[in-house]
Design a protein around this motif. Sequence first.
Motif, PDB file in Angstrom:
ATOM      1  N   VAL A  68       0.861  -1.171   0.000  1.00 10.69           N
ATOM      2  CA  VAL A  68       0.000   0.000   0.000  1.00 10.69           C
ATOM      3  C   VAL A  68       0.908   1.234   0.000  1.00 10.69           C
ATOM      4  N   ILE A  69       0.523   2.212  -0.816  1.00 12.16           N
ATOM      5  CA  ILE A  69       1.330   3.442  -0.885  1.00 12.16           C
ATOM      6  C   ILE A  69       0.429   4.620  -0.559  1.00 12.16           C
ATOM      7  N   PHE A  70       0.971   5.595   0.167  1.00 10.54           N
ATOM      8  CA  PHE A  70       0.158   6.748   0.594  1.00 10.54           C
ATOM      9  C   PHE A  70       1.080   7.916   0.895  1.00 10.54           C
ATOM     10  N   ARG A  76       4.752  13.034   3.688  1.00  5.70           N
ATOM     11  CA  ARG A  76       5.774  12.002   3.515  1.00  5.70           C
ATOM     12  C   ARG A  76       5.116  10.783   2.862  1.00  5.70           C
ATOM     13  N   ILE A  77       5.855  10.123   1.975  1.00  6.57           N
ATOM     14  CA  ILE A  77       5.279   8.963   1.286  1.00  6.57           C
ATOM     15  C   ILE A  77       5.670   7.693   2.021  1.00  6.57           C
ATOM     16  N   GLY A  78       4.684   6.824   2.231  1.00  7.70           N
ATOM     17  CA  GLY A  78       4.942   5.521   2.847  1.00  7.70           C
ATOM     18  C   GLY A  78       4.641   4.413   1.857  1.00  7.70           C
ATOM     19  N   PHE A 110       0.983   3.134  12.034  1.00  4.03           N
ATOM     20  CA  PHE A 110       2.327   2.843  11.513  1.00  4.03           C
ATOM     21  C   PHE A 110       2.955   4.085  10.897  1.00  4.03           C
ATOM     22  N   ASP A 111       4.227   4.286  11.187  1.00  2.00           N
ATOM     23  CA  ASP A 111       4.960   5.378  10.542  1.00  2.00           C
ATOM     24  C   ASP A 111       5.374   4.915   9.135  1.00  2.00           C
ATOM     25  N   VAL A 112       5.911   5.858   8.323  1.00  2.00           N
ATOM     26  CA  VAL A 112       6.247   5.505   6.935  1.00  2.00           C
ATOM     27  C   VAL A 112       7.417   4.513   6.858  1.00  2.00           C
ATOM     28  N   ASP A 113       8.183   4.384   7.949  1.00  2.00           N
ATOM     29  CA  ASP A 113       9.270   3.395   7.931  1.00  2.00           C
ATOM     30  C   ASP A 113       8.850   2.066   8.550  1.00  2.00           C
ATOM     31  N   GLY A 114       7.557   1.926   8.872  1.00  2.00           N
ATOM     32  CA  GLY A 114       7.032   0.679   9.421  1.00  2.00           C
ATOM     33  C   GLY A 114       7.006   0.645  10.941  1.00  2.00           C
ATOM     34  N   THR A 115       7.603   1.630  11.606  1.00  2.00           N
ATOM     35  CA  THR A 115       7.563   1.688  13.079  1.00  2.00           C
ATOM     36  C   THR A 115       6.115   1.732  13.557  1.00  2.00           C
ATOM     37  N   ILE A 116       5.818   0.964  14.599  1.00  2.00           N
ATOM     38  CA  ILE A 116       4.458   1.009  15.155  1.00  2.00           C
ATOM     39  C   ILE A 116       4.399   2.134  16.178  1.00  2.00           C
ATOM     40  N   TYR A 137       9.297  -0.064   2.845  1.00  2.00           N
ATOM     41  CA  TYR A 137      10.413   0.139   1.915  1.00  2.00           C
ATOM     42  C   TYR A 137      10.690   1.626   1.743  1.00  2.00           C
ATOM     43  N   PRO A 138      11.981   1.978   1.554  1.00  2.00           N
ATOM     44  CA  PRO A 138      12.303   3.397   1.324  1.00  2.00           C
ATOM     45  C   PRO A 138      11.857   3.849  -0.057  1.00  2.00           C
ATOM     46  N   VAL A 139      11.439   5.099  -0.155  1.00  7.31           N
ATOM     47  CA  VAL A 139      10.992   5.646  -1.446  1.00  7.31           C
ATOM     48  C   VAL A 139      11.658   6.996  -1.699  1.00  7.31           C
TER      49      VAL A 139
END
Length: 456
Positions: A68-70, A76-78, A110-116, A137-139
């Motif tokens: 999923v991308i947002f 910031r893009i996740g 969840f943050d964009v780096d996957g941190t809860i 994943y980094p973008v």
Amino acid sequence: MSEEVRWSHKPFGGYHINGPLEEDVELTHVGPGTPCGEYMRRFWHPVAMTEQLGDRPVPIRILGEDLVIFKDLSNRIGLLHRHCAHRRASLEFGRVEQKGIRCCYHGWQFDVDGTILETPGEPAESEIRQRICQGAYPVIEYRGLVFAYMGPPNLKPQFPFLDSFDIPDHEMIPYSIHSPCNWLQESENSMDPFHSVFLHGRVNGPQFPGLEHFVELPVVEYHKRPEGFVYSHARRQGDLVMMRFHDHITPNMAQNGGMFQRLDRPKIFGRTSLTKWVVPLDDTNSRKFGWRHFNDADEVLRQGDKSQVGWEKVDFYGQTAHRSDEERHANPGDWEAWTSQGPINIHKREYLGTTDEGVVMLRSKLKKDIRSVQRGKPIAHAEGSEDKPFHTYGGDTILRVPKDDSDDRALMRRLQREVMKVMFSADDHEGDDRIEYITREIVARFGEDAVRVDVK
Ligand code: FES
Ligand SMILES: [Fe+2]
């Protein structure tokens, strides 16, 4: 039937060449853990267009992974695994927050780096947040495309900043088009200059304005590079020899010459009209992401149409499914050719000829690199920065070199090698300095007449 190819040498021999044959799994399967999938995960790939990112998260599929991308409310893009780490509800139904995204089912954030960031139903002392992460994943967003790196974090290469990302006076418009077939057959199309003679010329008439001369069989020269290939194809019109240079950076990136060209005067080091990647969505679907370059010098005929470049569209013939069935059959284009090879083309069923040299070279390099990755060996990347971009060569050079008594095809071959040598020798130069160097060297080798423009 055995797995061996059985060729029928007799008319009406279809019976002898039936039977199931496996696809080339090594080159075509891209999911996690597959040889090609692991290799692909060593590169940055465009995965979305910025314009797709609105208020809601967007489900996408890349390299066989559901994601999923947002864009969060902090801009910031996740890019996250689509299924929530808690109990796997899809984050496509999540709510975009100031910081990251919140799952709709039990509210984990969840943050964009996957941190809860929050697990609101858990007791305050719960350590679940510290113990796990959502897959992320980094973008990098660049000129309307979002690129991602999906490989091992410690092996992340530099973003592939190419010289063609920032050519003065080039307006670059992003686009993206789906093809329901394996990535390789679409990518191979860019290593096959001979298809232009037939598909874009002889079979149903010329398809690209200004490129009518494509009907002539070209003289083709390939140059192997650690990061891929540069090849050129040359054709003569009177005293002028048109050389069109292509970049093919492995695994899946390519650039060609001017889309709407004119072959009536010399030109030195014209630049590309198209920078594009064929990104595997999964084994049987791919999506082209790229930029159309608009520039008066490199598109002399000015027949490009910016309004026809974007999501599921580009402004030249035969690149999408969005045409009538009648038109697609009456005058098929590239899209029909590569998708009609099947969901995954069966290489064991092909009978390759001399025109397939580029395709053979591409497959062989891909296999070599795939195997290097499997053995833990390094592979070459097109790494560059804005200050020192990776050099590419896609574009047109036209020189006035009249026929002489020698074999003209041999002459065109020599000419292409010389010009390629000049372009490679300019690699220490940047920007205008590079163009001046190339121009000076070409004049020194071929004389003023070769580049003299007689304005009509
Ligand atoms: S499934 Fe996402 S928070 Fe429970
Ligand atoms: Fe084509």
